[in-house]
Write a protein that holds these residues in place. Structure first.
Motif, PDB file in Angstrom:
ATOM      1  N   GLY A 310       0.779  -1.229   0.000  1.00 45.29           N
ATOM      2  CA  GLY A 310       0.000   0.000   0.000  1.00 45.29           C
ATOM      3  C   GLY A 310       0.811   1.281   0.000  1.00 45.29           C
ATOM      4  N   LEU A 311       2.026   1.215  -0.512  1.00 40.12           N
ATOM      5  CA  LEU A 311       2.848   2.427  -0.623  1.00 40.12           C
ATOM      6  C   LEU A 311       2.720   3.007  -2.028  1.00 40.12           C
ATOM      7  CD1 LEU A 311       6.131   1.346   1.210  1.00 40.12           C
ATOM      8  CD2 LEU A 311       4.539   3.132   1.941  1.00 40.12           C
ATOM      9  N   THR A 312       2.778   4.306  -2.122  1.00 41.58           N
ATOM     10  CA  THR A 312       2.755   4.977  -3.419  1.00 41.58           C
ATOM     11  C   THR A 312       4.082   5.689  -3.622  1.00 41.58           C
ATOM     12  OG1 THR A 312       1.754   6.958  -2.432  1.00 41.58           O
ATOM     13  CG2 THR A 312       0.263   5.317  -3.372  1.00 41.58           C
ATOM     14  N   TRP A 313       4.425   5.921  -4.860  1.00 40.61           N
ATOM     15  CA  TRP A 313       5.696   6.568  -5.159  1.00 40.61           C
ATOM     16  C   TRP A 313       5.475   7.890  -5.864  1.00 40.61           C
ATOM     17  CZ3 TRP A 313       7.834   2.297  -8.908  1.00 40.61           C
ATOM     18  CH2 TRP A 313       6.939   2.115  -9.963  1.00 40.61           C
ATOM     19  N   ASN A 314       6.489   8.678  -5.828  1.00 38.57           N
ATOM     20  CA  ASN A 314       6.472   9.981  -6.487  1.00 38.57           C
ATOM     21  C   ASN A 314       7.750  10.098  -7.305  1.00 38.57           C
ATOM     22  OD1 ASN A 314       6.362  12.603  -7.328  1.00 38.57           O
ATOM     23  ND2 ASN A 314       6.330  13.517  -5.286  1.00 38.57           N
ATOM     24  N   THR A 315       7.631   9.831  -8.604  1.00 37.07           N
ATOM     25  CA  THR A 315       8.824   9.821  -9.449  1.00 37.07           C
ATOM     26  C   THR A 315       9.420  11.213  -9.622  1.00 37.07           C
ATOM     27  OG1 THR A 315       7.378   9.943 -11.406  1.00 37.07           O
ATOM     28  CG2 THR A 315       8.129   7.760 -10.722  1.00 37.07           C
ATOM     29  N   ASP A 316       8.698  12.239  -9.198  1.00 38.66           N
ATOM     30  CA  ASP A 316       9.252  13.595  -9.271  1.00 38.66           C
ATOM     31  C   ASP A 316      10.104  13.925  -8.045  1.00 38.66           C
ATOM     32  OD1 ASP A 316       8.009  14.125 -11.715  1.00 38.66           O
ATOM     33  OD2 ASP A 316       6.143  14.732 -10.732  1.00 38.66           O
ATOM     34  N   ALA A 317      10.177  13.008  -7.098  1.00 37.78           N
ATOM     35  CA  ALA A 317      10.977  13.223  -5.888  1.00 37.78           C
ATOM     36  C   ALA A 317      12.037  12.133  -5.814  1.00 37.78           C
ATOM     37  CB  ALA A 317      10.092  13.201  -4.644  1.00 37.78           C
ATOM     38  N   PRO A 318      13.231  12.410  -6.366  1.00 35.09           N
ATOM     39  CA  PRO A 318      14.258  11.359  -6.456  1.00 35.09           C
ATOM     40  C   PRO A 318      14.615  10.713  -5.122  1.00 35.09           C
ATOM     41  CG  PRO A 318      14.859  13.238  -7.805  1.00 35.09           C
ATOM     42  CD  PRO A 318      13.649  13.651  -7.018  1.00 35.09           C
ATOM     43  N   GLU A 319      14.746  11.511  -4.052  1.00 35.25           N
ATOM     44  CA  GLU A 319      15.142  10.919  -2.781  1.00 35.25           C
ATOM     45  C   GLU A 319      14.042  10.010  -2.244  1.00 35.25           C
ATOM     46  OE1 GLU A 319      15.693  12.876   1.334  1.00 35.25           O
ATOM     47  OE2 GLU A 319      17.713  12.797   0.456  1.00 35.25           O
ATOM     48  N   HIS A 320      12.781  10.369  -2.518  1.00 35.95           N
ATOM     49  CA  HIS A 320      11.671   9.516  -2.109  1.00 35.95           C
ATOM     50  C   HIS A 320      11.766   8.163  -2.809  1.00 35.95           C
ATOM     51  CE1 HIS A 320       7.633   8.259  -1.022  1.00 35.95           C
ATOM     52  NE2 HIS A 320       7.307   8.131  -2.298  1.00 35.95           N
ATOM     53  N   MET A 321      12.067   8.169  -4.112  1.00 31.18           N
ATOM     54  CA  MET A 321      12.196   6.923  -4.858  1.00 31.18           C
ATOM     55  C   MET A 321      13.378   6.100  -4.345  1.00 31.18           C
ATOM     56  SD  MET A 321       9.678   6.792  -6.840  1.00 31.18           S
ATOM     57  CE  MET A 321      10.263   5.278  -7.565  1.00 31.18           C
ATOM     58  N   GLN A 322      14.483   6.769  -4.076  1.00 29.89           N
ATOM     59  CA  GLN A 322      15.653   6.061  -3.542  1.00 29.89           C
ATOM     60  C   GLN A 322      15.336   5.422  -2.189  1.00 29.89           C
ATOM     61  OE1 GLN A 322      18.233   9.697  -4.250  1.00 29.89           O
ATOM     62  NE2 GLN A 322      19.776   8.083  -4.433  1.00 29.89           N
ATOM     63  N   ALA A 323      14.617   6.158  -1.349  1.00 26.42           N
ATOM     64  CA  ALA A 323      14.293   5.643  -0.021  1.00 26.42           C
ATOM     65  C   ALA A 323      13.385   4.410  -0.112  1.00 26.42           C
ATOM     66  CB  ALA A 323      13.637   6.742   0.813  1.00 26.42           C
ATOM     67  N   LEU A 324      12.375   4.477  -0.982  1.00 23.11           N
ATOM     68  CA  LEU A 324      11.493   3.322  -1.149  1.00 23.11           C
ATOM     69  C   LEU A 324      12.273   2.102  -1.633  1.00 23.11           C
ATOM     70  CD1 LEU A 324       8.341   4.952  -2.813  1.00 23.11           C
ATOM     71  CD2 LEU A 324       8.522   4.056  -0.488  1.00 23.11           C
ATOM     72  N   ALA A 325      13.148   2.325  -2.609  1.00 25.87           N
ATOM     73  CA  ALA A 325      13.930   1.220  -3.152  1.00 25.87           C
ATOM     74  C   ALA A 325      14.873   0.651  -2.094  1.00 25.87           C
ATOM     75  CB  ALA A 325      14.712   1.677  -4.379  1.00 25.87           C
ATOM     76  N   ALA A 326      15.515   1.513  -1.316  1.00 24.81           N
ATOM     77  CA  ALA A 326      16.443   1.050  -0.283  1.00 24.81           C
ATOM     78  C   ALA A 326      15.704   0.249   0.780  1.00 24.81           C
ATOM     79  CB  ALA A 326      17.160   2.242   0.341  1.00 24.81           C
ATOM     80  N   HIS A 327      14.555   0.756   1.221  1.00 24.39           N
ATOM     81  CA  HIS A 327      13.773   0.030   2.227  1.00 24.39           C
ATOM     82  C   HIS A 327      13.360  -1.332   1.692  1.00 24.39           C
ATOM     83  CE1 HIS A 327      11.007  -0.414   5.661  1.00 24.39           C
ATOM     84  NE2 HIS A 327      10.253  -1.050   4.779  1.00 24.39           N
ATOM     85  N   TYR A 328      12.923  -1.354   0.459  1.00 21.39           N
ATOM     86  CA  TYR A 328      12.507  -2.605  -0.176  1.00 21.39           C
ATOM     87  C   TYR A 328      13.659  -3.607  -0.217  1.00 21.39           C
ATOM     88  CZ  TYR A 328      11.727  -5.635  -4.274  1.00 21.39           C
ATOM     89  OH  TYR A 328      11.645  -6.701  -5.137  1.00 21.39           O
ATOM     90  N   LEU A 330      16.336  -3.832   1.584  1.00 18.00           N
ATOM     91  CA  LEU A 330      16.843  -4.260   2.885  1.00 18.00           C
ATOM     92  C   LEU A 330      15.812  -5.019   3.715  1.00 18.00           C
ATOM     93  CD1 LEU A 330      19.149  -2.368   2.061  1.00 18.00           C
ATOM     94  CD2 LEU A 330      19.188  -1.518   4.404  1.00 18.00           C
ATOM     95  N   ASN A 331      14.522  -4.749   3.472  1.00 17.14           N
ATOM     96  CA  ASN A 331      13.514  -5.263   4.402  1.00 17.14           C
ATOM     97  C   ASN A 331      12.430  -6.155   3.799  1.00 17.14           C
ATOM     98  OD1 ASN A 331      14.395  -3.739   6.865  1.00 17.14           O
ATOM     99  ND2 ASN A 331      13.995  -1.999   5.516  1.00 17.14           N
ATOM    100  N   ALA A 332      12.170  -6.060   2.503  1.00 13.92           N
ATOM    101  CA  ALA A 332      11.097  -6.858   1.902  1.00 13.92           C
ATOM    102  C   ALA A 332      11.546  -8.314   1.785  1.00 13.92           C
ATOM    103  CB  ALA A 332      10.730  -6.305   0.532  1.00 13.92           C
ATOM    104  N   LYS A 333      10.752  -9.226   2.331  1.00 13.67           N
ATOM    105  CA  LYS A 333      11.129 -10.627   2.389  1.00 13.67           C
ATOM    106  C   LYS A 333      10.090 -11.516   1.706  1.00 13.67           C
ATOM    107  CE  LYS A 333      14.726  -9.744   5.028  1.00 13.67           C
ATOM    108  NZ  LYS A 333      16.121  -9.949   4.550  1.00 13.67           N
ATOM    109  N   SER A 334      10.594 -12.668   1.241  1.00 14.81           N
ATOM    110  CA  SER A 334       9.710 -13.689   0.692  1.00 14.81           C
ATOM    111  C   SER A 334       9.895 -14.958   1.508  1.00 14.81           C
ATOM    112  CB  SER A 334      10.035 -13.928  -0.791  1.00 14.81           C
ATOM    113  OG  SER A 334      11.362 -14.401  -0.941  1.00 14.81           O
ATOM    114  N   ARG A 335       9.594 -16.091   0.932  1.00 15.93           N
ATOM    115  CA  ARG A 335       9.715 -17.360   1.654  1.00 15.93           C
ATOM    116  C   ARG A 335      11.155 -17.600   2.107  1.00 15.93           C
ATOM    117  NH1 ARG A 335       7.184 -21.616  -2.438  1.00 15.93           N
ATOM    118  NH2 ARG A 335       8.456 -20.317  -3.828  1.00 15.93           N
ATOM    119  N   GLY A 336      11.285 -18.196   3.281  1.00  9.63           N
ATOM    120  CA  GLY A 336      12.597 -18.502   3.799  1.00  9.63           C
ATOM    121  C   GLY A 336      13.370 -17.291   4.268  1.00  9.63           C
ATOM    122  N   ASP A 337      12.659 -16.181   4.454  1.00 11.50           N
ATOM    123  CA  ASP A 337      13.281 -14.932   4.895  1.00 11.50           C
ATOM    124  C   ASP A 337      14.307 -14.427   3.893  1.00 11.50           C
ATOM    125  OD1 ASP A 337      13.165 -12.923   6.851  1.00 11.50           O
ATOM    126  OD2 ASP A 337      15.035 -13.585   7.765  1.00 11.50           O
TER     127      ASP A 337
END
Length: 419
Positions: A310-328, A330-337
């Motif tokens: 449920g997150l949205t992005w703003n391609t006009d805000a580069p740091e926002h895009m970088q932050a979303l990608a970095a969080h993803y 480092l933290n987004a997990k699938s099976r087996g962690d």
């Protein structure tokens, strides 16, 4: 000795082809021929039978291929009672004889069937295509998934690193190889021969591929490399038509910007780890000024994950895009962690670390669709690759630079009620 072996091989192959061509076509059903091949004792008759099976299989339509796979999976399966009995016998009295009996019972006859097909000269490529058909048609049928494990077991041995040959691909390589590089490029499409030339001919460009001796004209996997000063943050800049080539000796960074698997029938047979390490070692030996080895990688799962949380992005805000990608990353997990992102799983599993994240790094339609244009550098620190690999395998920890960690900390996931 090598020349003599080649001459003898040629003589026997010509003799076999002549005998096979003089023989009458086998009129039995294909499944009956498969059973006969497993029980065949004669070498020449077995080769003729295997060749005809491969030829006839290649002419089947999808429904017929699926029926053939199902028949092989069921009629050449394990006999659980025999496996249990031989295991009990070995447990009671461990010996060469009881172990041999258990090993024979624990291997399904379909593995020997595939081995015998592979005795035909040039059959390895046909078997890779056969497995591609199995993966495409088998879906989630449990018996066909088990059959695929037999293919994977055999291919893991036949295509291990010791058999692979690393070849540089250049603008002077044979045209039929260059055509396949264009066709198999899976990350950044090669639009024309001129585009391919820009990736191969300049002094600051390299391309390497693994080949197998049984498939000398078919690349298994290839990597495209850019030699640069500093770490790049845009693939369009890296591939720009009007860029000035850098003398290779002036480069301090090798950038792996595209890695493409070429054979659908070799899915899950890993070559990328060995390829990157070998290429990095070879480039280090060639160019002493290289001190940094990084990728410029896509982030193909980012858009899908953002939708899920449920997150949205703003391609006009580069740091926002970088932050979303970095969080993803480092933290987004699938099976087996494991990391959610398939490219992250690959590079982190190989011993790389998340080095830097870039917004507006791939502004193509594909880049925008899969990650809002963001890309990532994975760093291969050669002395630490083995330790990084072990740490990731044991703890699933995603190692990243402080800058990437700071970016990731800027993101807060919405609660379930906020989504």
């Amino acid at each position: 000795m090598t020349l003599l072996a080649d001459l003898l091989s040629t003589v026997f192959e010509r003799r076999y082809r002549r005998e096979a061509s003089e023989g009458a076509e086998d009129g039995r059903p294909l499944t009956e021929m498969a059973t006969a091949l497993v029980g065949s004792a004669g070498e020449t008759s077995g080769l003729a039978l295997a060749r005809e099976i491969l030829t006839r299989f290649g002419a089947l339509d999808d429904d017929e291929k699926l029926a053939f796979f199902r028949n092989i999976a069921s009629t050449m399966n394990l006999d659980p009672e025999t496996v249990r009995a031989t295991l009990d016998a070995y447990e009671e009295s461990p010996s060469k004889a009881t172990y041999r009996a258990f090993a024979a019972a624990a291997e399904p006859a379909r593995q020997e069937f595939v081995r015998r097909l592979n005795r035909v000269p040039g059959a390895t490529g046909s078997l890779v295509e056969m497995r591609a058909d199995l993966l495409r048609l088998g879906g989630k049928e449990p018996e066909l998934q088990a059959l695929d494990l037999d293919f994977r077991h055999l291919f893991a041995s036949w295509f291990n690193r010791g058999f692979l040959v690393l070849r540089p691909i250049s603008w002077e390589s044979p045209a039929h190889i260059l055509e396949k590089i264009i066709a198999y490029e899976a990350v950044h499409a090669i639009d024309s021969w001129d585009d391919l030339r820009r990736r191969l001919e300049p002094t600051d460009r390299r391309c390497f591929a693994f080949f197998h001796p049984s498939m000398p004209d078919e690349p298994l996997i290839f990597v495209e490399v850019a030699l640069t000063k500093g770490t790049p943050g845009s693939v369009q800049a890296l591939l720009a038509e009007d860029r000035d080539a850098l003398p290779a000796e002036a480069a301090d960074t090798a950038v792996f910007y595209s890695i493409s698997n070429c054979q659908a029938g070799l899915a899950s047979i890993s070559f990328g780890n060995s390829l990157i390490k070998q290429v990095a070692a070879d480039l280090s030996a060639e160019l002493s000024g290289l001190s940094t080895f990084v990728t410029l990688s896509p982030i193909p799962g980012l858009t899908k994950w953002l939708d899920q949380v449920g997150l949205t992005w703003n391609t006009d805000a580069p740091e926002h895009m970088q932050a979303l990608a970095a969080h993803y990353l480092l933290n987004a997990k699938s099976r087996g962690d494991l990391p959610f992102d398939p490219v992250a799983r690959f590079h982190l599993g190989n011993g790389a670390i998340v080095h830097a994240v870039h917004a507006d790094a791939d502004v193509s339609d594909k880049g925008r669709a899969q990650s809002g244009g963001t890309m990532v550098n994975y760093l291969y620190d050669l002395p630490r690759i083995a330790q990084n690999h072990e740490n990731f395998a044991n703890t699933r920890e995603v190692v990243a630079t402080p800058d990437v960690q700071s970016l990731a900390g800027l993101v807060t996931l919405p609660t379930t009620e906020e989504r």
